[in-house]
Write a protein that holds these residues in place. Structure first.
Motif, PDB file in Angstrom:
ATOM      1  N   TYR A 105     -46.748  -2.548  -9.352  1.00  0.00           N
ATOM      2  CA  TYR A 105     -46.225  -1.314  -8.985  1.00  0.00           C
ATOM      3  C   TYR A 105     -47.841  -0.601  -6.972  1.00  0.00           C
ATOM      4  CZ  TYR A 105     -47.555   3.713  -8.398  1.00  0.00           C
ATOM      5  OH  TYR A 105     -48.425   5.026  -7.662  1.00  0.00           O
ATOM      6  N   VAL A 106     -48.576  -1.520  -7.435  1.00  0.00           N
ATOM      7  CA  VAL A 106     -49.712  -0.877  -6.093  1.00  0.00           C
ATOM      8  C   VAL A 106     -49.605  -2.090  -4.982  1.00  0.00           C
ATOM      9  CG1 VAL A 106     -51.949  -1.997  -5.444  1.00  0.00           C
ATOM     10  CG2 VAL A 106     -51.399  -1.251  -7.724  1.00  0.00           C
ATOM     11  N   LEU A 107     -48.665  -3.361  -4.934  1.00  0.00           N
ATOM     12  CA  LEU A 107     -47.715  -3.307  -4.045  1.00  0.00           C
ATOM     13  C   LEU A 107     -47.090  -2.844  -3.554  1.00  0.00           C
ATOM     14  CD1 LEU A 107     -48.149  -5.958  -1.968  1.00  0.00           C
ATOM     15  CD2 LEU A 107     -45.929  -6.423  -3.598  1.00  0.00           C
ATOM     16  N   ILE A 108     -45.868  -2.301  -4.492  1.00  0.00           N
ATOM     17  CA  ILE A 108     -44.910  -1.482  -4.001  1.00  0.00           C
ATOM     18  C   ILE A 108     -45.213  -0.308  -2.930  1.00  0.00           C
ATOM     19  CG2 ILE A 108     -42.977   0.066  -4.690  1.00  0.00           C
ATOM     20  CD1 ILE A 108     -41.798  -2.838  -6.184  1.00  0.00           C
ATOM     21  N   ALA A 109     -46.432   0.526  -3.874  1.00  0.00           N
ATOM     22  CA  ALA A 109     -47.194   1.755  -3.578  1.00  0.00           C
ATOM     23  C   ALA A 109     -48.063   1.610  -2.273  1.00  0.00           C
ATOM     24  CB  ALA A 109     -47.951   2.334  -4.288  1.00  0.00           C
ATOM     25  N   PHE A 110     -48.543   0.645  -1.993  1.00  0.00           N
ATOM     26  CA  PHE A 110     -48.810   0.159  -0.502  1.00  0.00           C
ATOM     27  C   PHE A 110     -48.119   0.100   0.271  1.00  0.00           C
ATOM     28  CE2 PHE A 110     -50.690  -2.771   2.575  1.00  0.00           C
ATOM     29  CZ  PHE A 110     -51.938  -2.067   2.439  1.00  0.00           C
ATOM     30  N   ILE A 111     -47.284  -0.930   1.154  1.00  0.00           N
ATOM     31  CA  ILE A 111     -46.061  -0.469   1.206  1.00  0.00           C
ATOM     32  C   ILE A 111     -45.398   0.430   1.528  1.00  0.00           C
ATOM     33  CG2 ILE A 111     -43.187  -1.411   2.530  1.00  0.00           C
ATOM     34  CD1 ILE A 111     -44.734  -4.208   0.886  1.00  0.00           C
ATOM     35  N   LEU A 112     -45.267   1.401   0.471  1.00  0.00           N
ATOM     36  CA  LEU A 112     -44.531   2.914   0.960  1.00  0.00           C
ATOM     37  C   LEU A 112     -45.179   3.654   1.175  1.00  0.00           C
ATOM     38  CD1 LEU A 112     -42.068   4.543   0.335  1.00  0.00           C
ATOM     39  CD2 LEU A 112     -43.258   5.670  -1.916  1.00  0.00           C
ATOM     40  N   ASN A 113     -47.225   3.803   1.278  1.00  0.00           N
ATOM     41  CA  ASN A 113     -47.743   4.811   0.899  1.00  0.00           C
ATOM     42  C   ASN A 113     -48.268   4.479   2.888  1.00  0.00           C
ATOM     43  OD1 ASN A 113     -47.795   6.402  -0.229  1.00  0.00           O
ATOM     44  ND2 ASN A 113     -49.121   5.148  -1.910  1.00  0.00           N
ATOM     45  N   ALA A 114     -47.820   3.097   3.149  1.00  0.00           N
ATOM     46  CA  ALA A 114     -48.672   2.583   4.337  1.00  0.00           C
ATOM     47  C   ALA A 114     -47.906   3.360   5.412  1.00  0.00           C
ATOM     48  CB  ALA A 114     -48.671   1.362   5.105  1.00  0.00           C
ATOM     49  N   ILE A 115     -46.418   2.583   5.507  1.00  0.00           N
ATOM     50  CA  ILE A 115     -44.871   3.306   6.128  1.00  0.00           C
ATOM     51  C   ILE A 115     -45.272   4.854   6.091  1.00  0.00           C
ATOM     52  CG2 ILE A 115     -42.770   3.739   6.510  1.00  0.00           C
ATOM     53  CD1 ILE A 115     -42.412   0.804   4.913  1.00  0.00           C
ATOM     54  N   THR A 116     -45.206   5.353   4.881  1.00  0.00           N
ATOM     55  CA  THR A 116     -45.772   6.878   5.407  1.00  0.00           C
ATOM     56  C   THR A 116     -46.666   7.882   5.872  1.00  0.00           C
ATOM     57  OG1 THR A 116     -44.343   7.029   2.780  1.00  0.00           O
ATOM     58  CG2 THR A 116     -45.822   9.112   3.760  1.00  0.00           C
ATOM     59  N   PHE A 117     -47.935   6.973   6.004  1.00  0.00           N
ATOM     60  CA  PHE A 117     -48.916   6.752   6.365  1.00  0.00           C
ATOM     61  C   PHE A 117     -48.881   7.078   8.150  1.00  0.00           C
ATOM     62  CE2 PHE A 117     -53.055   5.501   8.302  1.00  0.00           C
ATOM     63  CZ  PHE A 117     -54.157   7.648   8.306  1.00  0.00           C
ATOM     64  N   ILE A 118     -48.000   5.638   8.767  1.00  0.00           N
ATOM     65  CA  ILE A 118     -47.823   5.214  10.498  1.00  0.00           C
ATOM     66  C   ILE A 118     -46.885   6.628  10.314  1.00  0.00           C
ATOM     67  CG2 ILE A 118     -46.700   3.502  11.470  1.00  0.00           C
ATOM     68  CD1 ILE A 118     -47.378   2.017   9.763  1.00  0.00           C
ATOM     69  N   GLY A 119     -45.534   7.612  10.233  1.00  0.00           N
ATOM     70  CA  GLY A 119     -45.067   8.472  10.433  1.00  0.00           C
ATOM     71  C   GLY A 119     -45.993   9.700  10.189  1.00  0.00           C
ATOM     72  N   LEU A 120     -47.193   9.557   9.150  1.00  0.00           N
ATOM     73  CA  LEU A 120     -47.612  10.946   9.637  1.00  0.00           C
ATOM     74  C   LEU A 120     -49.011  10.794  10.652  1.00  0.00           C
ATOM     75  CD1 LEU A 120     -48.868  11.563   5.878  1.00  0.00           C
ATOM     76  CD2 LEU A 120     -47.680  13.186   7.316  1.00  0.00           C
ATOM     77  N   LEU A 121     -49.278  10.299  11.425  1.00  0.00           N
ATOM     78  CA  LEU A 121     -50.051  10.032  12.235  1.00  0.00           C
ATOM     79  C   LEU A 121     -49.461  10.222  13.397  1.00  0.00           C
ATOM     80  CD1 LEU A 121     -52.556   6.347  11.658  1.00  0.00           C
ATOM     81  CD2 LEU A 121     -52.681   8.986  11.654  1.00  0.00           C
ATOM     82  N   ALA A 122     -47.881   8.968  13.270  1.00  0.00           N
ATOM     83  CA  ALA A 122     -46.714   9.660  14.602  1.00  0.00           C
ATOM     84  C   ALA A 122     -46.380  11.200  15.264  1.00  0.00           C
ATOM     85  CB  ALA A 122     -45.864   8.754  14.304  1.00  0.00           C
ATOM     86  N   ASN A 123     -45.984  12.018  13.444  1.00  0.00           N
ATOM     87  CA  ASN A 123     -46.146  13.448  13.479  1.00  0.00           C
ATOM     88  C   ASN A 123     -47.380  13.667  13.930  1.00  0.00           C
ATOM     89  OD1 ASN A 123     -44.512  15.371  13.131  1.00  0.00           O
ATOM     90  ND2 ASN A 123     -45.952  15.739  11.193  1.00  0.00           N
ATOM     91  N   THR A 124     -47.992  13.369  13.824  1.00  0.00           N
ATOM     92  CA  THR A 124     -49.940  14.568  14.141  1.00  0.00           C
ATOM     93  C   THR A 124     -50.179  14.190  15.982  1.00  0.00           C
ATOM     94  OG1 THR A 124     -50.524  13.580  12.205  1.00  0.00           O
ATOM     95  CG2 THR A 124     -51.937  14.276  14.220  1.00  0.00           C
ATOM     96  N   ILE A 125     -48.957  12.931  16.558  1.00  0.00           N
ATOM     97  CA  ILE A 125     -49.495  12.791  18.438  1.00  0.00           C
ATOM     98  C   ILE A 125     -48.176  13.801  18.170  1.00  0.00           C
ATOM     99  CG2 ILE A 125     -49.116  11.460  19.919  1.00  0.00           C
ATOM    100  CD1 ILE A 125     -50.314   8.787  18.330  1.00  0.00           C
TER     101      ILE A 125
END
Length: 104
Positions: free
Chosen positions: A44-64
């Motif tokens: 679960y931690v592996l899957i959650a890490f990947i999903l959350n990392a992708i989402t975080f990159i999307g949040l950073l792009a959205n912030t820019i």
């Protein structure tokens, strides 16, 4: 907090789901002596890490891109990142396991 952007709304739903599912797995580990829950938790931690990392990159792009919503974006990123210290705390408790054989 009023969320205008759908990207932020989706990120908060993912963060909430990750927190709830991680907490459920953590509590099952503490309450039961089922050894396979650790393997499930690591998967679960592996899957959650990947999903959350992708989402975080999307949040950073959205912030820019949507810099005029910077307050909403920064609040969303802050709430989203709260899962990191919680996961570290859960990990430390599982490693040290102060409740070993307490409930059994």
């Amino acid at each position: 907090m009023r969320i205008i952007q759908s990207v932020n709304r989706n990120a908060l739903m993912i963060a909430t789901f990750s927190f709830l599912l991680g907490t459920i797995i953590f509590l099952i580990h503490l309450i039961t002596a089922w050894e396979k829950i650790i393997v499930i938790g690591l998967f679960y931690v592996l899957i959650a890490f990947i999903l959350n990392a992708i989402t975080f990159i999307g949040l950073l792009a959205n912030t820019i891109v949507n810099y005029h919503y910077y307050k909403e974006n920064l609040k969303t990123i802050s709430i989203f990142l709260l899962n990191i210290p919680i996961a570290i705390g859960y990990f430390l408790i599982v490693i040290n396991n102060p409740f070993l054989n307490t409930f059994i």
